[in-house]
Each structure stands twice: as C-alpha cells, then as structure tokens.
Design an enzyme around this catalytic site. Structure first.
Site, PDB file in Angstrom:
ATOM      1  N   GLY A   1      -7.450 -13.308 -20.403  1.00 21.05           N
ATOM      2  CA  GLY A   1      -8.023 -12.288 -19.521  1.00 21.05           C
ATOM      3  C   GLY A   1      -8.832 -13.024 -18.463  1.00 21.05           C
ATOM      4  N   ALA A   2      -8.589 -12.694 -17.198  1.00 19.14           N
ATOM      5  CA  ALA A   2      -9.145 -13.490 -16.105  1.00 19.14           C
ATOM      6  C   ALA A   2     -10.669 -13.668 -16.173  1.00 19.14           C
ATOM      7  CB  ALA A   2      -8.709 -12.893 -14.765  1.00 19.14           C
TER       8      ALA A   2
ATOM      9  N   GLN B   1      -0.276  -8.232 -25.626  1.00 20.24           N
ATOM     10  CA  GLN B   1      -1.700  -7.973 -25.410  1.00 20.24           C
ATOM     11  C   GLN B   1      -2.003  -6.473 -25.433  1.00 20.24           C
ATOM     12  OE1 GLN B   1       0.198 -10.050 -23.679  1.00 20.24           O
ATOM     13  NE2 GLN B   1      -0.936 -11.725 -22.753  1.00 20.24           N
TER      14      GLN B   1
ATOM     15  N   ASN C   1      -0.911  -9.939 -11.458  1.00 26.41           N
ATOM     16  CA  ASN C   1      -1.376  -9.447 -12.756  1.00 26.41           C
ATOM     17  C   ASN C   1      -0.239  -9.641 -13.753  1.00 26.41           C
ATOM     18  OD1 ASN C   1      -3.438  -8.179 -14.384  1.00 26.41           O
ATOM     19  ND2 ASN C   1      -2.113  -6.383 -14.474  1.00 26.41           N
ATOM     20  N   LYS C   2      -0.498  -9.308 -14.986  1.00 25.65           N
ATOM     21  CA  LYS C   2       0.450  -9.515 -16.074  1.00 25.65           C
ATOM     22  C   LYS C   2       1.856  -9.047 -15.706  1.00 25.65           C
ATOM     23  CE  LYS C   2      -0.025 -11.139 -19.201  1.00 25.65           C
ATOM     24  NZ  LYS C   2       0.384 -12.525 -19.498  1.00 25.65           N
TER      25      LYS C   2
ATOM     26  N   ARG D   1      12.316  14.984  16.525  1.00 22.73           N
ATOM     27  CA  ARG D   1      11.574  13.945  15.815  1.00 22.73           C
ATOM     28  C   ARG D   1      10.867  14.445  14.563  1.00 22.73           C
ATOM     29  NH1 ARG D   1      10.368   8.862  18.528  1.00 22.73           N
ATOM     30  NH2 ARG D   1      12.001   8.625  20.056  1.00 22.73           N
TER      31      ARG D   1
ATOM     32  N   GLU E   1       4.212  21.891  26.025  1.00 24.01           N
ATOM     33  CA  GLU E   1       3.264  21.205  26.903  1.00 24.01           C
ATOM     34  C   GLU E   1       3.949  20.941  28.251  1.00 24.01           C
ATOM     35  OE1 GLU E   1       2.231  17.506  25.126  1.00 24.01           O
ATOM     36  OE2 GLU E   1       0.515  17.156  26.439  1.00 24.01           O
TER      37      GLU E   1
END
Ligand code: MRU
Length: 504
Positions: A46-47, A191, A242-243, A391, A428
């Site tokens: 574990g870090a 783990q 991570n793991k 769009r 517009e």
C-alpha cells in the site's frame, strides 16, 4: 485506531499482510534486508504504508551505521537507495526515503524524528482526505446510502491508519451512507479478498467480493453508484497508477456516468512525471499467476504477463481527492467546452458571432462527457431525444446513445418524407421552419430536446411547440452552449433548460 506500522524499541513493528486474514502475525524488522524483503514480498504494502516504512528504514540504517557517535553517511545512502527501489511504481516509497534523508546531516535521532512525524502525518492526511472525499461524493451522488465499488486494499493496512479510499468508505459508513461495498478480489495476490474484506468485516460494513472481471459488469448493470480507489502515483496531468484492474473500472464508470474518484495523500502526487507514459510499472513473478496457494495451476512452463499496476488516464478520473484539495483532472466540463469553441465574427451575417462547435465535435472524449452531463441532468425524466438540425444532431445522438433512448430528428423544411408537423420561427439571423414526422412520438412521450447552441431561444421554443403539438411532453431542453446575454432562456419557461457552458 491501531496503527499498522510503528517504531517500537529500535524496530519497525508491523502486521504481516501476507498472513492475513487467518493469522495475525506481528513482524519486528531490525535490518534493512528484512525491510526490503518485507516490501518486495508485500508483507508491507500500500503506497502510504511503504512510504512511511521507507522512512523508518532510513532511521534503522542510520542507527546501524552510527558507531561511537560517528555516522557513516555514505553507508546510509547506499541502504536508502536499496529501500527506495524495492518497488518502483508507488512514488511514496522514494518520497519517504528522500524526506528522511533530509535530516541525515543532523544524525540518526533526527532521521528517526522525521520518520515518526511522517507516521503521525499519514494518519491525519488520510482522515482529512477521507472527509473531503466523502463530502465530494455526497455532492455527486446525494446522501445515499451508496453502493460503492472499490479495488485492492486502501485501508488501515495500506496506510499507517484509517486508509484512503477505504477511509472514505469508513467515513460514509459512519454516517449511515453505505448500503453495500463491492470489493474486487484483486488478482493475483488477493489484497481485496484477504485484506479489504477483513477490514470491512472488522468495521461491520456490508460487503461482497467479486472477481476482478465482474467489476465492470456490476457497474454496467447499475449495481454501483460510485467507484472509489487509491493510487500509487498521480502524474502532473492527473493520470493515475493504481493496482492492476483499476483502468477497466474507470472505463466502465465513465460509460455508466458514475463518479470514479481517487483518494490519496499529497505524497502520491508526482509532478515530476507529466503523464502515465512516464510511470514505471512493476512486473512481478510468473508464479503469482501460474500458481494458486503454492500449487501450479497452469501447464508446466507457462509464462505470465503480471503487471502489478495499470494507469488510468486523467480524462476518466472524476476527481483526485487529497488531504488538501479536490482536483478535477479532466478539467471542469464547462472549461473544456469553452476551450473547444471557435467564435467566428460576422458569420453567417454581419453582426452575428457564430459559435462554431466543430473543434468540440472533433474531440470524442469531450462529446462523450458533454453527453453524459446532459443525460445526468435529465436522467429518468425523458423517454426519447429530439435532436435539432443540424448541429444538434451529433450531441443529440450522443445523449440518446448514452441514455439508451430512441433518437428523433427535427429537420429543416422538405427533408422528411411522409406527413410532418411544422413550426416557423425567428432566428438570430432570419426566419426558418422546423419539421418532425407526425408519427414520430409515442402518445404522452417525455421528450428531451437538444440543440448545440441556445441563442435567442427561437429554435428550442419551436421544437417545444412541435413536441406539444404532437401530444408529447417536454422532459427538458438542453444545449451545449448558451449565449446568456440574448435572454433566450426566458422564452422557454416553464421548462427546465440545461446548458453546459454560458458564453455571456
Ligand atoms: O501492490 P500493492 O498491494 O502495494 O498495491 C496497492 C494499491 O494499488 C493501492 O490501491 C495503493 O497503493 C493505494 S493504498 C492506500
């Protein structure tokens, strides 16, 4: 809370994590050799835990190399290097060693003093990060109770005490906000199955184990509200090592539109590395994969690919929460959208500032995240999506896919075959007409209407009239960009309007 690692009468005292959950074996490490072995074989893992262990290891070395009050600094440096490189991926290990070494010129006691300070700081950092992460998750997911998926072990065993991701779960559980934790077993050294399940049982938090490959399926089938994991190294860009098995969880979380949150102390952030490509991933022995409980499972001679960690790119990470900040590596969506809009003056007619979303549509991750944001805003409140030409089509289509909902197209005059309903409206810049096939809506359907830009509100208002005139209900109105200064929103009351970015 009992600490997983302490300094006791000149030794490093720790629980042997290889023996858990069935045996509670205390180890007392008195030499650097023993410590390096404990780290390499994951007796200490574990870090944050290896970070503090590294610092205590330098303290051990400094004591051993002090004879008659004289400290052999080069000898300590050599030992420190051995400790720092015992495992390559978690930056905390080298960080812990380096920090302890800063006190070496003051002697062995000063090194120990620094290591003991780090021990205290780690517990506090975990508690602070957990409280912050719990707040963040309440904001994201509501008060719960939450169904949380986690991976590996990030609890009191992986740290000095309390834990990071598991500390957050502890925090939420104490407030009655955890319904269930699904813990990945974490192949090949288990783990999750051995350590996380043990810690969750110790706390009385409801939990189930799953094989690692079932995690994404649990997320995809709606069994999970959020994913919380720890980290071994977080780069300047926000990529997270991570793991092994973390990355697929992040992909699944993003696809499902649920938060993927990383909880880690600041000591895990490594700004010297820009992105995941710069992280060295530890590769471990074939036997960890080919054998089970000491028994060979695979055919004799089978080789294995056994990386201990993977890297989750920043754009899949909802937030990295440390003791002092909540980072949004993917960037706030509105800012990312803003960065991808090109404003073209006097187009298509003089006096009009055209918001060109072409660059945004060229960024698949941003389209996906924008669609997710719109979907989440109206989740459960619409049956189909009406996308407006032209769009509004790409974002409407992305939202419909995201929601698993049917897509209907509202088009300019003369484009749709068969009988159509039609509404004229002012733009517009000029006038236009919008049409929809008369039988497009099921009676009483709740429709989410989507366009790219909300300017005067004329187009969305016309679309709303089409829907109502066809017997549908308005589930909501959404656009990527809003020109707030034009007040278009006012024309759309009483309906809910959501825009990702306001360029007022
Ligand atoms: O190989 P391990 O068990 O040391 O890997 C541990 C992890 O990946 C943890 O998620 C990480 O170190 C964070 S622990 C708070």
């Amino acid at each position: 809370m009992e600490r997983s690692i302490t300094w006791d009468s000149g030794t490093i005292r720790t629980l042997d994590q290889r023996a858990l959950p069935h045996e509670r074996r205390i180890m007392r490490l008195t030499t650097v050799d023993q410590l390096v072995d404990a780290i390499e074989t994951l007796a200490i893992r574990g870090a944050p835990a290896v970070g503090v262990a590294g610092a205590l290891g330098v303290a051990l070395a400094a004591r051993h190399h002090t004879v008659d009050g004289l400290l052999d600094r080069p000898a300590v440096q050599v030992q420190a290097e051995r400790i720092a490189t015992a495992r390559p991926t978690a930056v905390n290990l080298a960080w812990g060693v380096r920090r302890a070494l800063t006190r070496l010129p003051e002697g062995a006691d000063a090194v120990l003093d620094e290591a003991l300070t780090m021990l205290d700081e780690d517990e506090q950092a975990n508690r602070d990060a957990s409280a912050r992460a719990a707040r963040f998750l309440r904001e994201q997911c509501g008060p719960g109770p939450l169904r949380i998926l986690t991976h590996c072990n990030t609890g009191r065993l992986a740290t000095v005490a309390w834990g990071t991701a598991l500390g957050t779960i502890r925090e939420l559980a104490a407030a009655g906000q955890v319904q269930e934790v699904i813990a990945g077993e974490t192949r090949p050294l288990l783990q999750g199955a051995r350590l996380t399940a043990w810690e969750l049982a110790e706390e009385g938090i409801p939990h189930r184990l799953c094989v690692d490959s079932a995690g994404p399926a649990a997320i995809a089938t709606g069994m999970v509200d959020c994913v919380i994991v720890g980290a071994d190294r977080i780069t300047a860009r926000g990529d997270v090592a991570n793991k092994i098995g973390t990355y697929p969880l992040a992909i699944a979380a993003q696809r499902a539109g649920i938060p993927f949150v990383v909880v880690a102390p600041e000591s895990t952030v490594d700004v010297t590395v820009l992105d995941g490509a710069g992280i060295r991933i530890e590769e471990r022995a074939d036997e960890e994969v080919t054998h089970h409980a000491g028994q060979l499972m695979a055919p004799v001679g089978t080789r294995a690919f056994n990386p201990a960690f993977d890297v989750t790119p920043a754009d899949l990470v909802t937030a990295v929460v440390t003791e002092s900040r909540t980072l949004r590596p993917g960037g706030e969506l509105a800012e990312r959208v803003a960065a991808r809009i090109q404003v073209v003056a006097d187009f298509p007619t003089p006096g009009v500032s055209f918001q060109d979303l072409g660059p945004l549509y060229a960024d698949p991750a941003l389209v996906r995240d924008t669609a997710t944001a719109i979907w989440r805003q109206f989740q459960g409140r619409f049956d189909c999506v009406l996308a407006l030409e032209a769009r509004g089509f790409p974002i409407g289509s992305a939202v419909a896919q995201r929601a698993g909902a049917p897509l209907i197209l509202a088009r300019k005059p003369g484009k749709l075959p068969g009988e159509v309903v039609s509404v004229s409206y002012g733009l517009e810049y000029g006038n236009d007409r919008l049409e929809m096939q008369s039988d497009a809506l099921a009676p009483g359907a709740r429709v989410l209407i989507i366009d790219d830009v909300l300017a005067t509100g004329g187009t969305l208002e016309a679309a709303a009239q089409l829907v109502k005139g066809s017997g549908g209900h308005i589930g909501g109105l959404a656009a990527i960009v809003e020109l707030g200064g034009l007040g278009g929103r006012g024309r759309l009351t009483p309906h809910e309007v959501f825009c990702v970015h306001d360029v007022t």
